[in-house]
Design an enzyme around this catalytic site. Structure first.
Site, short mmCIF file in Angstrom:
data_model
loop_
_atom_site.label_atom_id
_atom_site.label_comp_id
_atom_site.label_asym_id
_atom_site.label_seq_id
_atom_site.Cartn_x
_atom_site.Cartn_y
_atom_site.Cartn_z
N HIS A 168 12.30 2.93 8.81
CA HIS A 168 12.96 4.10 9.24
C HIS A 168 14.26 3.91 9.69
O HIS A 168 14.52 3.23 10.66
CB HIS A 168 12.24 4.46 10.52
CG HIS A 168 10.58 4.85 10.18
ND1 HIS A 168 10.60 6.24 10.28
CD2 HIS A 168 9.58 4.21 10.16
CE1 HIS A 168 9.09 6.46 10.05
NE2 HIS A 168 8.57 5.14 9.74
N CYS A 217 9.26 6.44 4.37
CA CYS A 217 8.21 5.89 4.95
C CYS A 217 7.17 6.90 3.94
O CYS A 217 7.01 6.44 2.90
CB CYS A 217 7.75 6.23 6.19
SG CYS A 217 6.45 5.58 7.10
N GLU A 252 16.20 5.99 10.49
CA GLU A 252 16.92 6.78 11.86
C GLU A 252 16.35 6.19 12.85
O GLU A 252 16.85 6.53 13.88
CB GLU A 252 16.21 8.19 11.68
CG GLU A 252 14.57 8.17 11.97
CD GLU A 252 13.59 7.84 10.75
OE1 GLU A 252 14.20 7.25 9.96
OE2 GLU A 252 12.67 7.92 10.93
#
Lengths: 212, 252
Positions: free
Chosen positions: A192, A82, A194
């Protein structure tokens, strides 16, 4: 044993990134750290980042981490996420601030005038949710991930590299934009991983086993 | 193209997941971590936790839940309920939330939205709006779990929170919540068309057609539901398959 430093400069949900890395690489040591010595000593470096790029650049400078991050981008497997992608570039429209200038290009905002989808519906900003990533170039970090797989995005700015050769992934949101870049030991993504369920974990797993 | 999101919502009361009808009469729905895990497996795009614990001292019970869920479930987590100050936002983000939603506190102190957005970024700030129809084509914002009429016009308030820096709006129809009669589509569409930030529709989902209606007629960017998923009536995957059949872009 592999150590991976998750750079903690006070911007963003570092716990999620660390937990996801621990999940895919239980044998690795995951350090969430703002310590330049630890970052320099780590085998791999992850730079997450959320929010506004000016705040992120200021936070990096305050903690004296600019230098060590730039070094990491030259020396070892480096993953930017990001704002951790955006800061690799030169000039950001947001706050009229300069990034690390590791890659040449700009960081513009999605147009303020209402964007339209192909079907003519209004597109909202931030670009928030699951969108497709087209794998523009083959890369070890795309292993076991389908071309066109969806990842979770949340951002209002995107990167516009000068050199198309570094573009690894592209996404469509009103306009096509670069959602992943790769050069030598650097891989950086706008989405993202994650927070992107299985596909995101696969990418992090690939990163932990990547030897550029 | 960006997929429309399906978001199961877990109401948490003193550390347990519950679901009420019209904000009262709570029923126990199970262990939050287990449920979140199941939704992730089914392909949920996000999970929202709303802490409805009445007493302030019971509210910290949600923190270990968020920590546990965030360590096992790798999709976005939104947490709301009882958020009063920027410190509360930070506490929830530090526990593993990706977004924090605020409701009554934002109405009482709109500056909180701006301060929180400046501190942690707009992408982390959701403003929850509980709206009730007060006359044809007019909805007002209610706070304190639907008990108090703020007198604010829901559409004007939605525009204001966008200006203040909210990154997303979670819009709940108080008239429909818990009724299983479907979203208030006129309300949803009025707010979706009024703002440039993403809108999550909530309140009243009783079947899969309602979810599709929220997107197609209500123009919501995401749809939120609780009971149809909690009690195993439908899985998130079934909901997505249904929406895809209706021509809606979803992540499957």
């Amino acid at each position: 044993m592999t150590t991976v430093a998750v750079v903690d400069y006070g911007m963003g949900n570092l716990r999620s990134v660390a937990k996801a890395l621990e999940h895919v690489a239980p044998e690795a040591t995951v350090q969430v750290t703002a310590n330049a010595v630890e970052i320099q000593a780590a085998d791999r470096v992850v730079v997450p980042g959320q929010g506004a790029m000016p705040d992120c650049m200021r936070a990096l400078a305050e903690r004296g981490l600019r230098e060590v991050i730039v070094r990491a981008t030259r020396e070892k497997p480096f993953l930017g996420i990001c704002v951790g992608l955006q800061m690799l570039f030169g000039h950001a429209e947001e706050g009229d601030v300069n990034g690390l200038e590791v890659l040449a290009g700009r960081v513009p905002r999605f147009p303020l005038t209402a964007m339209q989808s192909a079907e003519g519906t209004r597109l909202k900003v931030p670009h928030m949710g699951w969108n497709r990533v087209t794998q523009v170039a083959a890369h070890p970090l795309w292993a076991n991930i389908a071309d066109g797989e969806r990842f979770y995005f949340v951002h209002s700015y995107y990167v516009a590299p000068d050199d198309a050769a570094c573009i690894a992934g592209s996404t469509e949101y009103g306009l096509p934009f670069t959602s992943a870049v790769a050069r030598d030991n650097i891989f950086a993504v706008q989405f993202h991983p994650e927070k992107s369920a299985r596909a995101g974990l696969a990418l992090l797993d690939n990163f932990m086993h990547w030897n550029p | 193209m960006l997929a429309k999101r399906i978001i199961p919502c877990l109401d948490v009361n003193a550390g347990r997941v519950v679901k009420g009808v019209n904000f009262v009469e709570l029923r126990d729905a199970g262990d939050p971590v287990e449920i979140a895990h199941r939704y992730d497996e089914q392909g949920a795009d996000e999970i929202t936790f709303l802490d409805i614990t009445a007493s302030a001292d019971g509210r910290d019970l949600i923190l270990p839940i968020i920590e546990a869920v965030a360590a096992q479930v790798f999709i976005p987590l939104t947490v709301g309920g009882g958020v009063r100050e920027v410190a509360d936002v930070r506490r929830l983000l530090n526990a593993g939330a990706d977004k924090v939603s605020m409701n009554s506190a934002a109405v009482n102190n709109p500056r909180l939205v701006a301060e929180a957005a400046a501190r942690v970024g707009s992408q982390c700030i959701v403003v929850a709006i509980d709206a009730k129809q007060t006359s044809p084509g007019k909805w007002e914002v209610f706070t304190h779990g639907g008990r108090k009429n703020s007198g604010l016009d829901a559409i004007a308030w939605a525009k204001q929170v966008e200006q203040l820096g909210a990154g997303e709006i979670l819009l709940t129809s108080m008239d429909r919540d818990g009724t299983r009669a479907g979203f208030d589509l006129a309300l949803t569409r009025a707010v979706a068309d009024a703002v440039g930030i993403p809108l999550i529709a909530s309140g009243g989902v009783g079947n899969l057609q309602h979810l599709a209606d929220g997107v197609m007629q209500g123009r919501a960017d995401a749809v939120l539901a609780a009971s149809i998923f909690h009690y195993g009536e439908y899985t998130v995957r079934q909901a997505k398959e249904y929406m895809r059949q209706r021509g809606i872009e979803v992540r499957l």
